[in-house]
Design an enzyme around this catalytic site. Sequence first.
Site, mmCIF file in Angstrom:
data_model
loop_
_atom_site.group_PDB
_atom_site.id
_atom_site.type_symbol
_atom_site.label_atom_id
_atom_site.label_comp_id
_atom_site.label_asym_id
_atom_site.label_seq_id
_atom_site.Cartn_x
_atom_site.Cartn_y
_atom_site.Cartn_z
ATOM 1 N N CYS A 1 0.877 -1.205 -0.098
ATOM 2 C CA CYS A 1 -0.068 0.037 -0.265
ATOM 3 C C CYS A 1 0.906 1.072 -0.102
ATOM 4 O O CYS A 1 2.198 0.989 0.147
ATOM 5 C CB CYS A 1 -1.008 0.017 1.324
ATOM 6 N N CYS B 1 3.588 1.763 2.598
ATOM 7 C CA CYS B 1 4.651 0.982 2.554
ATOM 8 C C CYS B 1 5.591 1.721 1.672
ATOM 9 O O CYS B 1 6.749 1.882 2.080
ATOM 10 C CB CYS B 1 4.390 -0.130 1.719
ATOM 11 N N ASP C 1 15.325 -20.582 -55.520
ATOM 12 C CA ASP C 1 16.128 -19.855 -56.196
ATOM 13 C C ASP C 1 17.352 -20.481 -56.950
ATOM 14 O O ASP C 1 17.505 -21.487 -56.412
ATOM 15 C CB ASP C 1 16.626 -18.683 -55.551
ATOM 16 N N ASP D 1 19.391 -17.165 -50.861
ATOM 17 C CA ASP D 1 20.398 -17.107 -49.959
ATOM 18 C C ASP D 1 20.138 -15.898 -49.018
ATOM 19 O O ASP D 1 21.028 -15.650 -48.288
ATOM 20 C CB ASP D 1 21.573 -16.748 -50.958
ATOM 21 N N ASP E 1 17.408 -12.393 -52.230
ATOM 22 C CA ASP E 1 15.896 -12.893 -52.273
ATOM 23 C C ASP E 1 15.258 -12.234 -50.919
ATOM 24 O O ASP E 1 13.964 -12.923 -50.617
ATOM 25 C CB ASP E 1 15.871 -14.205 -52.213
#
Lengths: 127, 748
Positions: B14, B17, B435, B639, B643
């Site tokens: 709270c 604290c 590819d 690769d 790409d």
Amino acid sequence: MTTAELVVTFAGLAAILWVNWYFLLAGEAAAAGSAAGPQRFRIEVNNSYSPSAIRVRAGEPVQLDFHRTDRSSCTEEVVLPEFGIRRFLPTGQTTSVEFTPRAPGSYGFECGMGMVRGKIIAEEAES
Amino acid sequence: MAETCEIPVGGMTCAACSARVQRTLEKTPGVERAAVNLMTGTARVDYDPRAVSPERLVETIRGTGYGAELPRPEASIESLMEAQDAERAGETADLRLKFWVTIAIAVLAAGMGMPLMENQSGPSAELGRWFLLALTLPVVFWSGRHFYTRAWAAFRHHSADMNTLIAVGTGAAFVFSVFMTVGAEWVRARGLVPHVYFEVVMWVVALILLGNLLEARAKGRTSDAIRRLIGLRPDTARVVRGGAELEVPLADVRVGDELLVRPGERIPTDGVVLDGTSTVDESMLTGEPLPVAKSAGSEVTGATINRNGALRIRASRVGADTVLSRIIRLVREAQGSKAPIQRLADRISAVFVPVVISIAIATFVIWFDLGPAPRHLHALVAAVTVLIIACPCAMGLATPTAVMVSTGRGAELGVLIRGGEALQRTGDVDLVVLDKTGTITEGGPAVTRIELDDEGLRLAASLEQLSEHPLAEAIVAAARKRGLALEDPERFAAEPGRGVVGRVAGHDVVLGNRSLAEEHAKAARSIEETAAELTPLDVHAAAMAEDGATPVYVAVDGRLAGVVAIADPIRPTSRDAVARLRGMGLAVVMLTGDDRRTADAVARQVGIDRVVAEVLPDRKLAEVERLRAKGNVVAMVGDGLNDAPALAGADVGIAIGTGTDVAMETSAVTLMRGDLGGVADAVALSRRTLRVMKQNLFWAFIYNVIGIPIAAGVLYPAFGVQLTPAFAAAAMAVSSVSVVTNSLRLRS
């Protein structure tokens, strides 16, 4: 129906309603959040997460400091699936994880077995 | 000069604290400002480092009764794994001890306690009940204590888990039995027999402990692959510093250090060979079974094994930047991800425990209202059995364990899968787009066929040394490979688009296309001689062109000496890999920017019948999208650099033959070795993983769907069957262990 049966039936119905309310509805903890400044939160891990809901600003880094005090194998790891984080939490220590929620939304964190759960609510940062 | 530190504070509930912690900090000498945030659980302190240290501030906070510690910098993966292993070992030892003690107590109870209970209303039963209660106390308060403490901790936070079910189930049986023992007189006065269920508590706790023990062991094995990867790193490296050779810990190696690696040793870190020749076994990182030749200029990867020659290397990457560290990091991240297939299980397990408790309560009520006498006993047993048989763990473990084992296994095969989602998508792939350049082929020009004597090749290569044409390098490399001594040309001239002409070692040499060679030959010889020499060369050239290669004619002193084929050579493994993919029922398409004839030739050689040629790089993505629009789940293999858009646009992007961060970041799957076999490995592994996930989810669901109703007593009216809680405990233990064990099958 005897009196005992009636009592057991109604007590049972009441218990079912209470169980579902307590675990599924009343459990929605208020989300802890930080109004400004660094987004850093300490989460106590003791067979549950406290706080279990964190409110953050999207697009800014967040650091969660998990402090684990239990010895349950269930909570030994914390997983944040959306951020690709699976981290072992040694008992009695604080383990920090850092990530940035890019977009507003709700992101879960949970134990390695998916039973103990918490959530991060990322909101649009106020300009 | 003030410094700032943030200290996590625990236990504040709270505003009082946080105010107390803040006041205490503000009074501490050396603290200039303190702000304690209750919501975030942190204290932000501006302090003078000459007057106070962060450690002292932590002590100050602890002095107020709250938890505090300085967050440590993130530990290395190795130390975390070690801590995890140590903790798991401790947990396993603890469970093992508790299990055997509980079993011993349960056996003692069965041997000595139960005979006293044969006649529940007889005089010996009283002694029997107290004897069993005494035996059950250590089971509840020692062996099974953690079930209750964990369930309570979760309950306080409105959460419920496996422990909740066990605690409520065994707790209800225990409390009921204690009541029957302590209040036996009161029970008998009401015409009832004081039954007890202490043995149920003992056996349920024992069997669940056994289940936990087996589960902990199995779960520990899901990270074996990461452990093995970490174990690949050598502990030390031999560094040359100041002319001396020193053995230093690996952590002390810096970029630029010169390292010595003897035959049979592991290469300490990523680097470049300065001198020495050797072969290196890279199988542990790339899955490539054959050792790779290394010489000056070659790149080497840390953790691979130097086979047969001494190497001197310069460290180019160390620590977290090495390929091995990146692999470990990627696998760790992948293991933190989830497969989409788990979402349903997640939704169910979120409400599972409250629903099961509700079913247990309903079971109690129905047995109490409608069941046979003694109704309260039947009702209690049925409700406890429902709580004990239900197993949310199996659902929670169904897919994460499969993802963990499978991503680790993938890393061992040189296949890095980015996580659960990538795994699931890869398993669904039905069309693979390859590819051509650098994927099916090696990616650079090379001499693939030579119809020319060594002297002709030596002269041609000598001339080509001065050429900047990409094909020239291939001819020079081919001559060097044959050990031919090259000479400096006396004269050199390039004929753009046609070839090169010049003079080497007193000979006029011409290299180029047919028309350039023919032109020079005709200038020096008769037309008939030239035609006679050209005819056989044209036959070779036609065959070369048919295979997608470029024929290069060579003339020496006006004589047509031969023809050389230059092509981007097909990787030796490509044909088998394509056959494997097709054998798995996948459609294979080749995508290339090359001309149709070359593309068709390559496709024919590797067994691909669908070719999309002459596609500009920026159109590759559109082509992938077109294939997806037809309803295919498309994996694009490239690769990872040229790409990148197409890889990102496919359902699954597979980057091949690279360990670069860029490729790893943008691809769902990264293949460490440069051959297409990895694509088939990735798809096969993903399919197996998906199968295991589905099996796990099926068993986890079906077990609960069938087990819970039977435990509740649905078979009792028709068959008189009611499960015992001990049987339920055994079944529950088996369910989660079986899911983890099934996932572990993916390790091989």
